[in-house]
Structure formats: C-alpha cells, structure tokens
Design a protein around this motif. Structure first.
Motif, PDB file in Angstrom:
ATOM      1  N   SER A   1       4.932  14.502 -10.967  1.00  0.00           N
ATOM      2  CA  SER A   1       5.486  14.610 -12.327  1.00  0.00           C
ATOM      3  C   SER A   1       4.532  15.346 -13.257  1.00  0.00           C
TER       4      SER A   1
ATOM      5  N   GLU B   1       0.825  -1.209   0.000  1.00  0.00           N
ATOM      6  CA  GLU B   1       0.000   0.000   0.000  1.00  0.00           C
ATOM      7  C   GLU B   1       0.860   1.260   0.000  1.00  0.00           C
TER       8      GLU B   1
ATOM      9  N   SER C   1       3.110   5.852  -2.859  1.00  0.00           N
ATOM     10  CA  SER C   1       4.275   6.623  -3.305  1.00  0.00           C
ATOM     11  C   SER C   1       4.290   6.771  -4.822  1.00  0.00           C
ATOM     12  N   LYS C   2       3.895   5.694  -5.547  1.00  0.00           N
ATOM     13  CA  LYS C   2       3.838   5.776  -7.012  1.00  0.00           C
ATOM     14  C   LYS C   2       2.829   6.823  -7.467  1.00  0.00           C
ATOM     15  N   LEU C   3       1.649   6.782  -6.840  1.00  0.00           N
ATOM     16  CA  LEU C   3       0.625   7.762  -7.199  1.00  0.00           C
ATOM     17  C   LEU C   3       1.090   9.187  -6.908  1.00  0.00           C
ATOM     18  N   LYS C   4       1.786   9.332  -5.783  1.00  0.00           N
ATOM     19  CA  LYS C   4       2.280  10.661  -5.415  1.00  0.00           C
ATOM     20  C   LYS C   4       3.315  11.147  -6.428  1.00  0.00           C
ATOM     21  N   LYS C   5       4.208  10.241  -6.836  1.00  0.00           N
ATOM     22  CA  LYS C   5       5.221  10.607  -7.822  1.00  0.00           C
ATOM     23  C   LYS C   5       4.595  10.987  -9.150  1.00  0.00           C
ATOM     24  N   ARG C   6       3.567  10.208  -9.565  1.00  0.00           N
ATOM     25  CA  ARG C   6       2.893  10.535 -10.820  1.00  0.00           C
ATOM     26  C   ARG C   6       2.244  11.915 -10.757  1.00  0.00           C
TER      27      ARG C   6
ATOM     28  N   GLN D   1       3.895   1.481  -1.227  1.00  0.00           N
ATOM     29  CA  GLN D   1       4.491   1.601  -2.558  1.00  0.00           C
ATOM     30  C   GLN D   1       3.513   2.193  -3.569  1.00  0.00           C
ATOM     31  N   LYS D   2       2.262   1.709  -3.511  1.00  0.00           N
ATOM     32  CA  LYS D   2       1.255   2.255  -4.424  1.00  0.00           C
ATOM     33  C   LYS D   2       1.026   3.741  -4.171  1.00  0.00           C
TER      34      LYS D   2
END
Length: 358
Positions: free
Chosen positions: A170, A157, A162-167, A159-160
């Motif tokens: 960006s 959870e 953090s990925k969404l936050k990075k997207r 990791q997901k």
C-alpha cells in the motif's frame, strides 16, 4: 527281630527331633542294639550310623505355573469367581492407583518442560475429573494440544507477515500515485490548471491587502500628531503679513539674528515626531514670496522662518528656495544695533508666534 525302641528314643533326645525323624542304618543293627547309653548313641551319631532325616518341603512349582496363567487372564471366568466385584478388587484402590500414575506422569513432563505450568493445571483438573483412563490416553491428549498450539502460532505468524506485506504494498502504491500525480501536474498545460492559479492569485491579493492595512494603521497616528501643530500655526499667519511690510533694508540687517533664533526653536521640536512633518515647511514658504514683491537676499532668511506655519501660498519661487537651507541653521553673526521703535514692534510680534506652536 531285635527291638531298637530304646535307642530310637535316646537318639531323638540327642538330635532334638521326633522319633520318626531318626534314621537307623539297617546294616549295623547288631552294633546299634549293643549301645544302651547316651554316650554310645552319641558315638554312633558321630560315626554317621544314626542321623536325622531331612525335612520334607511343600513344592511351589505347580502354584507358580497357576499364578502365571491367572496373570494372563486364565482361570478367572464367571465360574471361578467368589464374592462381589468390589470385594474381589475395591474400586477406590483402582482409582488411587490410576490417579497416582497419571499425576506422576504430568509432573515428569513439567520438569522436562514438555508442558508449561498452564497446561499442567489444565491436565491436572482433567485427571481429577476422570477424563483419562490410562497413560496412553493422557499422552495422546498432550501431543494433540501441542500440535494445535504450534499450528496456531504458525497461522499468527503468517497473518502478521501478510499484514506487513500489504502495508508495504500500500505504501509503495501510494508513493507511485503521488509520483504519478506530481508528474502529471508538471506536464499539464496552464489551461488545465486554472483553478490552482486562481487560488494562488487570491491568496497573494489577500496578503497584499493585509499588508497595506497594517501600514496604514501604523502611519495614521504619527501623521495626526505631526499635522495638528502645523494647522494651529496657520491661524496665526496673519501676523506675518504685518511684519513683512514695514521692514526696511537697514532694519532687516539688524533684526535677522533675533528672529532666526526665536523662530528656529519651534521648527526643531516640530521636526522630531516624523520625517513627514518636515514636508509642510517647504509648502509653507510660498505665501511670503508672493506677498513680498521685491525682497532682498538678506531678508529672505527671516521671512522663511516666520512664515512656516502659513498655508496660504501655493508654490515658492526659485530665487527664494536657496536661502531656506541656510536659514534652517541658527546664525551666530552679531547684528548691528537696532532702533528702539523697530525693536519694540518686532518683540511684540515674535513672542506670540514662538509661544503658540510649543
């Protein structure tokens, strides 16, 4: 001393017990000695002078104490053991008991949904493989696996997230860059954006050239078809020169309707293909105007119609330009009678002109 052997025998028979179990009251010995029949002995039993002694019991108190001590582990040392180990307690029986206990436990966990069917199968195989020696070890294993799975889910959870936050970051950064670029492009001077202007100018020139080529291709086939019949008429223009010279005033008034009707037919057919085909008619009127030195106003109309195919003249006169429009429409006025000689000459010339353009 009185002998009571007979009475004891009869009493044992009546009480259904041995002779040693019969008790005779010592205070009533004289009365018991007088009873020498079964009836008298039954009366003494009824009165309680003779009765059966209670059975003697073997006490289990000491045995119970000893068993309690042995359960605690006492009295079971090496000196107290007899026979081999497997004879005292078979290993198979111990295995059956342990496996049944553990399988019962995991079955209960599955029913309560503490473990899922996949973990149940995994633990079942481990029990069969002699991994767990008792219930405590099995319970610790279950708690450990559940904690690991919970931790793994939490990590996934995170990791997901953090990925969404990075997207999102960006995307925001890309938007900011685009906005900054658009702002800088607006603020830049035209000197700095020469390359962009050159590209746009080249594209516009290419579009203009392509449009011109398309218009030329569209106009070429139409103009050729319209021009060919006019060039053929130019070759027959020599006939018109002979026709204009011998005409007199009287003859002109009489011949005009016949010439206009026959000569007007080719002009209508030639005017249909394109609007550009009508332009050569104005230029074609010039040669007759120069050749005829002093033509009358009435004779101007037939000369124009007959002289359309010619290209020898350069420019028309102002006086003769006005009657051309009137002559384009066919006249319906009735003409005066014509002499035979003039009619024959005109009929010989006109059909040749009318037949060639069609």
């Amino acid at each position: 001393m009185v002998c009571l052997r007979l009475q004891r025998r009869i009493a044992s028979k009546i009480l259904d017990c041995g002779r040693g179990k019969v008790w005779l009251d010592p205070s009533e010995i004289n009365e018991i000695a007088l009873a020498n029949s079964h009836q008298s002995i039954r009366k003494l039993v009824k009165d309680g002078i003779i009765f059966r002694k209670p059975t003697k019991t073997h006490s289990r108190a000491r045995a119970r104490v000893l068993l309690a001590a042995k359960r605690k582990g006492r009295h079971s040392g090496l000196g107290r053991r007899e026979g081999p180990r497997d004879a005292r307690m078979s290993s198979k029986l111990l295995w059956i008991r342990r496996v049944r206990v553990l399988r019962r436990l995991i079955k209960r966990y599955r029913e309560v949904r503490k473990i899922d069917k996949h973990l149940y199968r995994e633990i079942y195989a481990k029990i069969k493989g002699n991994v767990f020696k008792n219930k405590r070890v099995l319970m610790e294993f279950v708690f450990k696996i559940k904690a690991e799975r919970k931790r793994d889910r939490a990590l996934l959870e995170l990791q997901k997230a953090s990925k969404l936050k990075k997207r999102a970051l960006s995307k925001a950064a890309s938007k900011a860059r685009k906005e900054a670029k658009s702002a800088t492009r607006k603020d830049l001077k035209p000197e700095l954006t020469k390359k962009v202007f050159k590209k746009t100018q080249l594209a516009q020139l290419k579009k203009a050239q392509a449009s011109k080529l398309a218009t030329k291709k569209a106009t070429k086939p139409v103009t050729k078809k319209a021009a060919k019949p006019l060039t053929k008429k130019v070759t027959t223009s020599s006939v018109t020169k002979k026709a204009t010279k011998p005409v007199t005033k009287k003859a002109t008034t009489t011949v005009t309707p016949a010439v206009t009707k026959k000569a007007s037919q080719p002009t209508k057919k030639a005017s249909q293909p394109t609007k550009k085909a009508t332009q050569p008619t104005k230029k074609a009127t010039t040669p007759v105007a120069k050749q005829a030195s002093q033509p009358t106003k009435q004779t101007a109309a037939p000369v124009k119609k007959a002289s359309q195919p010619t290209k020898q003249a350069s420019q028309p006169t102002k006086q003769t330009a006005a009657p051309v429009k009137k002559a384009s429409q066919p006249t319906k006025q009735t003409a005066a009678p014509v002499t035979n000689k003039v009619a024959q000459t005109r009929e010989a010339v006109v059909p040749k002109q009318a037949s060639q353009p069609t």
